[in-house]
Design an enzyme around this catalytic site. Sequence first.
Site, PDB file in Angstrom:
ATOM      1  N   LYS A 124      29.939  31.775  36.735  1.00  0.00           N
ATOM      2  CA  LYS A 124      31.063  32.235  35.914  1.00  0.00           C
ATOM      3  C   LYS A 124      30.868  31.676  34.520  1.00  0.00           C
ATOM      4  O   LYS A 124      30.226  30.637  34.346  1.00  0.00           O
ATOM      5  CB  LYS A 124      32.387  31.712  36.487  1.00  0.00           C
ATOM      6  CG  LYS A 124      33.572  32.575  36.158  1.00  0.00           C
ATOM      7  CD  LYS A 124      33.699  33.748  37.115  1.00  0.00           C
ATOM      8  CE  LYS A 124      34.706  34.759  36.644  1.00  0.00           C
ATOM      9  NZ  LYS A 124      34.995  35.755  37.685  1.00  0.00           N
ATOM     10  N   ASP A 164      35.449  39.821  33.033  1.00  0.00           N
ATOM     11  CA  ASP A 164      36.589  39.192  33.708  1.00  0.00           C
ATOM     12  C   ASP A 164      37.734  39.381  32.702  1.00  0.00           C
ATOM     13  O   ASP A 164      37.663  40.286  31.855  1.00  0.00           O
ATOM     14  CB  ASP A 164      36.283  37.709  34.017  1.00  0.00           C
ATOM     15  CG  ASP A 164      37.296  37.086  34.983  1.00  0.00           C
ATOM     16  OD1 ASP A 164      37.163  37.275  36.185  1.00  0.00           O
ATOM     17  OD2 ASP A 164      38.249  36.410  34.516  1.00  0.00           O
ATOM     18  N   PHE A 236      48.620  44.097  33.584  1.00  0.00           N
ATOM     19  CA  PHE A 236      48.505  45.520  33.221  1.00  0.00           C
ATOM     20  C   PHE A 236      47.118  45.800  32.652  1.00  0.00           C
ATOM     21  O   PHE A 236      46.910  46.716  31.875  1.00  0.00           O
ATOM     22  CB  PHE A 236      49.631  45.946  32.264  1.00  0.00           C
ATOM     23  CG  PHE A 236      49.562  45.353  30.874  1.00  0.00           C
ATOM     24  CD1 PHE A 236      49.902  44.030  30.663  1.00  0.00           C
ATOM     25  CD2 PHE A 236      49.165  46.118  29.780  1.00  0.00           C
ATOM     26  CE1 PHE A 236      49.835  43.470  29.386  1.00  0.00           C
ATOM     27  CE2 PHE A 236      49.111  45.570  28.493  1.00  0.00           C
ATOM     28  CZ  PHE A 236      49.445  44.241  28.306  1.00  0.00           C
ATOM     29  N   GLY A 237      46.140  45.003  33.094  1.00  0.00           N
ATOM     30  CA  GLY A 237      44.759  45.194  32.642  1.00  0.00           C
ATOM     31  C   GLY A 237      43.991  46.101  33.583  1.00  0.00           C
ATOM     32  O   GLY A 237      44.578  46.871  34.349  1.00  0.00           O
ATOM     33  N   ASN A 238      42.694  45.973  33.501  1.00  0.00           N
ATOM     34  CA  ASN A 238      41.795  46.821  34.263  1.00  0.00           C
ATOM     35  C   ASN A 238      42.033  46.745  35.780  1.00  0.00           C
ATOM     36  O   ASN A 238      42.042  47.760  36.476  1.00  0.00           O
ATOM     37  CB  ASN A 238      40.358  46.390  33.890  1.00  0.00           C
ATOM     38  CG  ASN A 238      39.341  46.975  34.808  1.00  0.00           C
ATOM     39  OD1 ASN A 238      38.939  46.335  35.780  1.00  0.00           O
ATOM     40  ND2 ASN A 238      38.937  48.194  34.537  1.00  0.00           N
ATOM     41  N   ALA A 240      44.806  45.718  37.443  1.00  0.00           N
ATOM     42  CA  ALA A 240      46.110  46.304  37.783  1.00  0.00           C
ATOM     43  C   ALA A 240      46.022  47.836  37.745  1.00  0.00           C
ATOM     44  O   ALA A 240      46.515  48.523  38.647  1.00  0.00           O
ATOM     45  CB  ALA A 240      47.179  45.806  36.808  1.00  0.00           C
TER      46      ALA A 240
HETATM   47  O1  2IT Z   1      36.059  37.732  39.644  1.00  0.00           O
HETATM   48  C1  2IT Z   1      35.193  38.623  39.792  1.00  0.00           C
HETATM   49  O2  2IT Z   1      34.711  38.869  40.891  1.00  0.00           O
HETATM   50  C2  2IT Z   1      34.756  39.339  38.597  1.00  0.00           C
HETATM   51  N1  2IT Z   1      35.291  39.083  37.528  1.00  0.00           N
HETATM   52  C3  2IT Z   1      33.644  40.333  38.689  1.00  0.00           C
HETATM   53  C4  2IT Z   1      32.326  39.649  38.628  1.00  0.00           C
HETATM   54  C5  2IT Z   1      31.135  40.562  38.574  1.00  0.00           C
HETATM   55  O3  2IT Z   1      30.028  40.014  38.466  1.00  0.00           O
HETATM   56  O4  2IT Z   1      31.274  41.784  38.640  1.00  0.00           O
END
Ligand code: 2IT
Length: 445
Positions: A124, A164, A236-238, A240
């Site tokens: 991450k 993310d 209210f993002g992607n 949601a």
């Molecule tokens: O929390 C997640 O699983 C994501 N933000 C997607 C991570 C990804 O590599 O597609």
Amino acid sequence: MNIEKIIASLEAKHPGELEYHQAVKEVLISIEEIYNQHPEFENASLIERLVEPDRIFTFKIPWADDNGKVHVNIGYRVQFNNAIGPYKGGLRFHASVNLSILKFLGFEQTFKNALTTLPMGGSKGGSDFSPRGKSDAEIMRFCQAFMLELWRHVGPNMDVPAGDIGVGGREIGYLFGMYKKLTREFTGTFTGKGLEYGGSLIRPEATGFGGLYFVKQMLETKNLSLEGKTIAVSGFGNVAWGAITKATEMGGKVVTISGPDGYVYDPDGISGEKIDYLLELRSSGNDIVSPYAEKYPSATFIANHRPWEVKVDIALPCATQNELKGEDAALLISNNVICVGEISNMGCTPEAIDAFIEHKILFAPGKAVNAGGVATSGLEMSQNAMHLSWGAKEVDERLHNIMHGIHAQCVEYGTEKDGYINYVKGANIAGFMKVAHAMMAQGVV
Ligand code: 2IT
């Protein structure tokens, strides 16, 4: 395994990293019993090795705004574990980003990715940069400056970032563009790319769609369906947006969305053009949800409250960590909620999770119910590696199968004596055992 001792040692080594300690503790409690049946794990200090990330990069990101004023942010990449595949996980751009948050996310990602059955390790990254109110040109310059440091540490077989919170298709495009320029190679080092340059169909919708495929399976264990169910969604993002789209398609009625400013209650349901409007609202870059209630008279905006006070059958946190607390869980339970799916990562506090499980409510942890996003990223990697692209039907079918597979693993490892499916335990054990076996096989590295 001595959980208290491990957590105390983490607290001493990494003081104040509360979210990270919280995520580790949740997993340790679930796996304690099965871990103790494997003395070879203890001898290999498997837990001590698993709870520390393999490595962390931190770097300075200087960038100039449209007035020429220079700002400095911090960038991070936490490469957590690559026992089962290249590091894989999203980038978060948000003012709240710090190491504790990225370490909790990387730790969770490791087990989530294992559950997908695809060969992906966990990582991450991100920055404390806030995209809120920034111009397109500022976002581009920031992404380019971010990439000037990160490019050395990522690659299609090394570490594959994605989006993310605060990182969507636009940001991935700018990040990938700079990566490509620096490496002089066109490789599938990012997922969530645009369709024209190696992206996968269904990826933008995948976290929400996968979440609803999972919720459907949970309801079916009680012979229930989504038809006619009322649903509270936060954010209210992607994520949601994808969840609302699929929930509505399956016959459910979504009555809330939320932002940092409060929540919107729309008893008529958020469907049709109202769903499309969410995309417009998000792309305005203001990060507030109240304009929805100004546009649609059926809706009311409730400032500074969370949507969990509304009486609904299903609750789906889709915003951020620890957004549903013990008192929210108590309210939902007193309103007879049937099912809660943590579509945001660690959306519920430990107190909330304990309350749901104690009341035998269907509860799915993030690493199971939100794995559809990264699973579809894995499918994007497969397509990139083969230099081809699949149709929407093929991707969606694979996503379905993966979510069903995760549900089956939760049932296998999480069903308790009285028949209650403890999805937290099931997901943690299934994810852990896979990573543990891979680590054992590869020796002390
Ligand atoms: O929390 C997640 O699983 C994501 N933000 C997607 C991570 C990804 O590599 O597609």
